[in-house]
Motif scaffolding. Structure first.
Motif, PDB file in Angstrom:
ATOM      1  N   ASN A   1       2.424   4.520  -0.885  1.00 57.89           N
ATOM      2  CA  ASN A   1       0.877   4.455  -1.037  1.00 57.89           C
ATOM      3  C   ASN A   1       0.371   3.429  -1.629  1.00 57.89           C
ATOM      4  O   ASN A   1      -1.156   3.422  -1.726  1.00 57.89           O
TER       5      ASN A   1
ATOM      6  N   GLU B   1      -1.969   0.246  -1.583  1.00 58.29           N
ATOM      7  CA  GLU B   1      -2.942  -0.585  -0.759  1.00 58.29           C
ATOM      8  C   GLU B   1      -3.068  -1.750  -1.237  1.00 58.29           C
ATOM      9  O   GLU B   1      -3.881  -2.379  -0.259  1.00 58.29           O
TER      10      GLU B   1
ATOM     11  N   ASN C   1       1.419   0.438   3.774  1.00 55.99           N
ATOM     12  CA  ASN C   1       0.058   0.508   3.614  1.00 55.99           C
ATOM     13  C   ASN C   1      -0.966  -0.348   3.198  1.00 55.99           C
ATOM     14  O   ASN C   1      -2.061  -0.137   2.726  1.00 55.99           O
TER      15      ASN C   1
END
Ligand code: NDP
Ligand code: OXD
Length: 311
Positions: free
Chosen positions: A44, A46, A64
């Motif tokens: 997850n 970013e 991501n």
């Protein structure tokens, strides 16, 4: 994962990540903060904040990833890293405190040189009262960006005659500016040469024999940019031949500077351990959070690097 918040990975192999984690975690925009090395699931994440060098294959763990920022002004550690994707925005730290501290360091070095402080310190050891006088100095600043531009302006205020050099021609009040093609004329004026260029394929080894020979006899070098700008043996030769009078060096090809480096012992060289200007987490975090909020709203990020130019 809270959809509103952004997960971050910090990789800082030189600086303590603690103040960054503490500062960033106060923001409502920030979700989980991971610190490299970690075995946690990074799917997850970013955003990646890096202060050199990034361990191999980290990017593969971040499917991501949307944005990478250097935690310093320089991005050379990212530009030479083959795993860094070329299609993601890369930003860097541009911060008034960084500029202020760099200017203060260079002014310190300039003043120590102009006022012969090393000779006074030496004389003090033998109770020697020798009135060494001083002269006004022409200072050449290579690189007129966030740091060099600030320095050039402040040097004008301090009464130095200032010359500036950059890839594209700049206009700075009181500074005689040269673009890349004018390097010869620029060097010919610089009684003190201050290097504040980014290191790129074009500027690697730029502080070399030819450049030193282009400076007036007795010129002094202050290298605060990167060690890869300097051909160390050319500097030592120029100092030993008496063409250059001395050098203040804050950055080195290999850091820490190896104990067998001749630079440590050279009587005309002053060495500091890459501390000319150190990113202040508090103010840099404000910038990073500003960019994080821009990332979320789709606005352009501040202080992006032009990957083709390498800085
Ligand atoms: P900027 O990117 O803001 O400025 C770079 C300047 O260099 C610009 O004026 C640019 O020209 C010029 N330049 C780039 N390539 C060339 C070239 N080939 N020929 C001539 N000029 C060129 O960088 P900063 O001022 O923020 O930082 C400069 C460097 O300082 C960093 O990259 C880092 O290496 C070093 N640094 C060292 C620190 C220390 O503690 N020792 C601390 C912080 C930074 P143009 O304006 O035309 O684009
Ligand atoms: C930087 C540095 O680039 O500290 O910020 O060298």
């Amino acid at each position: 994962m809270d959809q509103q918040k952004v997960d971050i990975l910090i990789s800082s192999s030189v600086w303590d990540p603690k103040p960054w984690v503490e500062g960033l975690s106060k923001s409502d925009l920030v979700g989980e903060i991971h610190v490299w090395p970690t075995k946690a699931d990074l799917t997850n994440v970013e955003v990646l904040f890096v202060w050199k060098p990034l361990a191999e294959r980290v990017i593969d763990l971040l499917p991501n990833l949307k944005w990478i920022s250097s935690l310093g002004a320089g991005v050379d550690h990212l530009m030479i890293d083959a795993q860094i994707p070329s299609d993601l925005p890369i930003t860097r730290i541009v911060d008034p405190f960084l500029a202020r501290d760099m200017t203060n360091y260079v002014v310190m070095g300039l003043m120590m040189h102009q006022r012969s402080m090393l000779s006074h310190l030496e004389n003090q050891k033998s109770n020697t009262w020798e009135r060494i006088t001083y002269q006004s100095l022409k200072v050449g600043v290579m690189g007129l960006g966030a740091l060099g531009g600030h320095l050039a302006e402040k040097l004008v205020d301090l009464g130095f005659e200032v010359f500036g050099f950059s890839r594209t021609l700049k206009e700075i009040e009181g500074v005689k500016c040269f673009e890349a093609s004018g390097i010869k004329d620029f060097l010919g004026q610089a009684e003190v040469l201050v290097n504040l260029l980014p290191v790129t394929p074009q500027t690697t080894d730029i502080l070399n024999k030819e450049v030193f020979e282009g400076l007036p006899k007795g010129a002094y070098l202050i290298n605060v940019a990167r060690g890869n700008h300097l051909v160390e043996q050319d500097l030592i030769d120029s100092l030993d031949q008496g063409h250059l009078s001395g050098a203040l060096l804050d950055v080195f090809r290999t850091e820490p500077l190896p104990s067998d480096s001749a630079l440590w012992r050279h009587p005309k060289v002053i060495i500091t351990p890459h501390v000319a200007s150190v990113t202040t987490p508090k103010s840099a975090i404000e910038l990073l959070l500003n960019n994080l909020s821009r990332l979320k709203t789709g606005e352009d990020l501040l202080h992006t690097v032009n990957i083709n130019q390498g800085y």
